[in-house]
Design an enzyme around this catalytic site. Sequence first.
Site, PDB file in Angstrom:
ATOM      1  N   HIS A  57      60.207 -14.404  53.875  1.00 11.37           N
ATOM      2  CA  HIS A  57      60.132 -13.406  52.795  1.00 11.37           C
ATOM      3  C   HIS A  57      58.766 -13.462  52.128  1.00 11.37           C
ATOM      4  CE1 HIS A  57      62.207 -10.898  49.613  1.00 11.37           C
ATOM      5  NE2 HIS A  57      61.017 -11.133  49.084  1.00 11.37           N
ATOM      6  N   HIS A  59      55.194 -10.875  50.609  1.00 10.98           N
ATOM      7  CA  HIS A  59      54.625  -9.568  50.237  1.00 10.98           C
ATOM      8  C   HIS A  59      53.142  -9.568  50.593  1.00 10.98           C
ATOM      9  CE1 HIS A  59      58.172  -8.025  48.046  1.00 10.98           C
ATOM     10  NE2 HIS A  59      58.418  -9.319  47.945  1.00 10.98           N
ATOM     11  N   GLN A 152      60.158  -0.487  46.510  1.00  6.59           N
ATOM     12  CA  GLN A 152      59.996  -1.412  45.383  1.00  6.59           C
ATOM     13  C   GLN A 152      60.507  -0.851  44.042  1.00  6.59           C
ATOM     14  OE1 GLN A 152      56.528  -3.762  45.501  1.00  6.59           O
ATOM     15  NE2 GLN A 152      57.370  -4.916  43.835  1.00  6.59           N
ATOM     16  N   HIS A 210      66.004  -7.027  48.878  1.00 11.76           N
ATOM     17  CA  HIS A 210      65.932  -7.763  47.618  1.00 11.76           C
ATOM     18  C   HIS A 210      67.277  -7.491  46.953  1.00 11.76           C
ATOM     19  CE1 HIS A 210      61.672  -7.803  48.478  1.00 11.76           C
ATOM     20  NE2 HIS A 210      61.431  -8.523  47.412  1.00 11.76           N
ATOM     21  N   GLU A 213      68.272  -9.861  42.467  1.00 13.46           N
ATOM     22  CA  GLU A 213      67.203 -10.725  41.915  1.00 13.46           C
ATOM     23  C   GLU A 213      67.228 -10.546  40.408  1.00 13.46           C
ATOM     24  OE1 GLU A 213      63.207  -9.879  43.173  1.00 13.46           O
ATOM     25  OE2 GLU A 213      62.419 -11.748  42.331  1.00 13.46           O
ATOM     26  N   ASP A 309      57.353 -15.712  49.360  1.00 15.17           N
ATOM     27  CA  ASP A 309      57.417 -14.522  48.502  1.00 15.17           C
ATOM     28  C   ASP A 309      56.026 -14.051  48.066  1.00 15.17           C
ATOM     29  OD1 ASP A 309      58.605 -12.396  47.248  1.00 15.17           O
ATOM     30  OD2 ASP A 309      59.675 -13.552  45.729  1.00 15.17           O
ATOM     31  N   TRP A 315      52.409 -11.449  40.562  1.00 18.19           N
ATOM     32  CA  TRP A 315      53.608 -12.161  40.118  1.00 18.19           C
ATOM     33  C   TRP A 315      53.461 -13.670  40.143  1.00 18.19           C
ATOM     34  CZ3 TRP A 315      53.556  -7.856  43.270  1.00 18.19           C
ATOM     35  CH2 TRP A 315      54.079  -6.694  42.693  1.00 18.19           C
TER      36      TRP A 315
HETATM   37 ZN   LIG Z   1      60.153 -10.288  47.334  1.00 24.52          ZN
END
Ligand SMILES: [Zn+2]
Length: 425
Positions: A57, A59, A152, A210, A213, A309, A315
Site C-alpha cells: 500500500h 502513494h 481520493q 481505503h 480509515e 503508505d 501526510w
Molecule cells: Zn493510502
Amino acid sequence: MLDLILRGCNLPDGRSGIDIGVAGGKIAAVEPRIAGEAGREIDAKGRLVTPPFVDSHFHMDSTLSLGMPRLNQSGTLLEGIQLWGELKPHLTVEAIKQRARDLCHWAIAKGTLAIRSHVDICDDRLLAVDALIEVRKEMAPWIDLQLVAFPQDGYLRTKNAVANLERALAKGVDVIGGIPHFERTMADGAESVQLLCEIAAKNGLMVDMHCDESDDPLSRHIESLAMETVRLGLQGRVTGSHLTSMHSMDNYYVSKLIPLIREAGVHAIANPLINITLQGRHDTYPKRRGMTRVKELMAAGINVAFGHDCVMDPWYSLGSHDMLEVAQMGLHVGQMTGVAEMKGCFDAVTVNGAKTLNLEGYGLAPGCNADLVVLQANDPIEALRLRPARLFVIRRGAVIAECPAVESKVSIGNRTLNVDFSRRV
Ligand SMILES: [Zn+2]
C-alpha cells in the site's frame, strides 16, 4: 551450468546452511550443498536470504513531494489533504515520474521489488495515471508496480470520478480502488463499494479500497466489501486497506465481522507508520493507537500485509521506504512480541504482501523467480530488530543493489573491536 549460487543461506523458515542455485532468472535448486560451479557465487555466510519485500500500500503520485509548496506545520491528516490540494494544480507528468523513479531506486536499495500504489483519479487531467503507467513500464525489469485507480475525494462524492475511473481503466490501471468512509453518507459508502466491486468483476480486476480509515467505530464498510466479494465470487482478489475503525469497534460486533472477512477471503492491509500517527487525533487521553486488529485477524487465518503508505509527502514527512521499519512499527503498535507474532510481522512485508498482490513466481521454491535479498542479519526476528543493511538485492538472478556490511569500530583502551549488533539466539 548455473548462473549464480548463493552459499550458506539462512532461510526465513528456519533452515540454515542452504545453497540457492539460479539459472535463467529462476530458482533452480534450494538444497544443503549444490555441487559444481556457477557464473557467480555469493557467500551468504549464514545470513538471512529472503524473497524480496513487498509494499502492499503506497502513494507514488505524492511521494517525495515534501515541502511543495510548503511543509505540513500541524502534521495532521486535514492539513495534509489541504496541502495535496494546493500542490495538485502544479503537478506535471515529468515531475511525478522523476519522484516516482527516485522512490523506486530507494525501494530497490532496501530490497523491495514489488509496490502496489494507489493513484488519485479525481484530477480530471489524470496526469498521475499517465506518469505512473509510464514508470510502471520503464521500471518493470527491476520492480513490479501495481496501480490502483483511487478516487481520493470520493467515487460518488466527486464530480467526474465515475468517468475518470473508466478513463483510468482504459489507460491500463490494474486494480479498482475506493474510499467508502469518505462518501457523504453510510448509504453512499455502501453503494460505492457495490458499484466498484461490480466494475472489478466485469473487468476481471482486483479490488483494494481505503476502507474505514477512521476512528469512528460505526464505520463498517468492510462488512459491505466482504459481502460484495462473496456475491461476485471475488475471493482472494479483494483487499481492505487500513481498516482502522476496527480498532475502535465494539468487541461483540468484531466477533461476527472477523469470521465474515475470513469467509470472504478478503486480504487486510495495515499501514502502521501512518495509522499510529494519523488516527486518534481527536482523542485526549487515553489516546487510541488506531491500527487495525492485526494480531486477531492473523490468528483467525486472514492474510494481513503491511504497507508503507507514505514517504515524505503531505501526510508523512519521514521515511526512507524501508519495509522493515514498517514491520517493526507494526510489531510494536500491535504488541506482537510473541515469537510467532514477530515472524508474522516479517511475513506481513514479504509473503503476505505477495499473496495480497497475487504476484506470480514469488517465493524461495525451485521454479520461482530468482528475486532474493541477502540481509546483514541471521533470521527474521533479528532483521526486525536491526533493520540491517541489504547486502545484495537480486532480481531475476542479477545483483541490482549492493551494500557493504555495516560495522562500527569501537576502541576500548588498546583494543579495537568490530560491532555489528548481531547475536545468534
Ligand atoms: Zn493510502
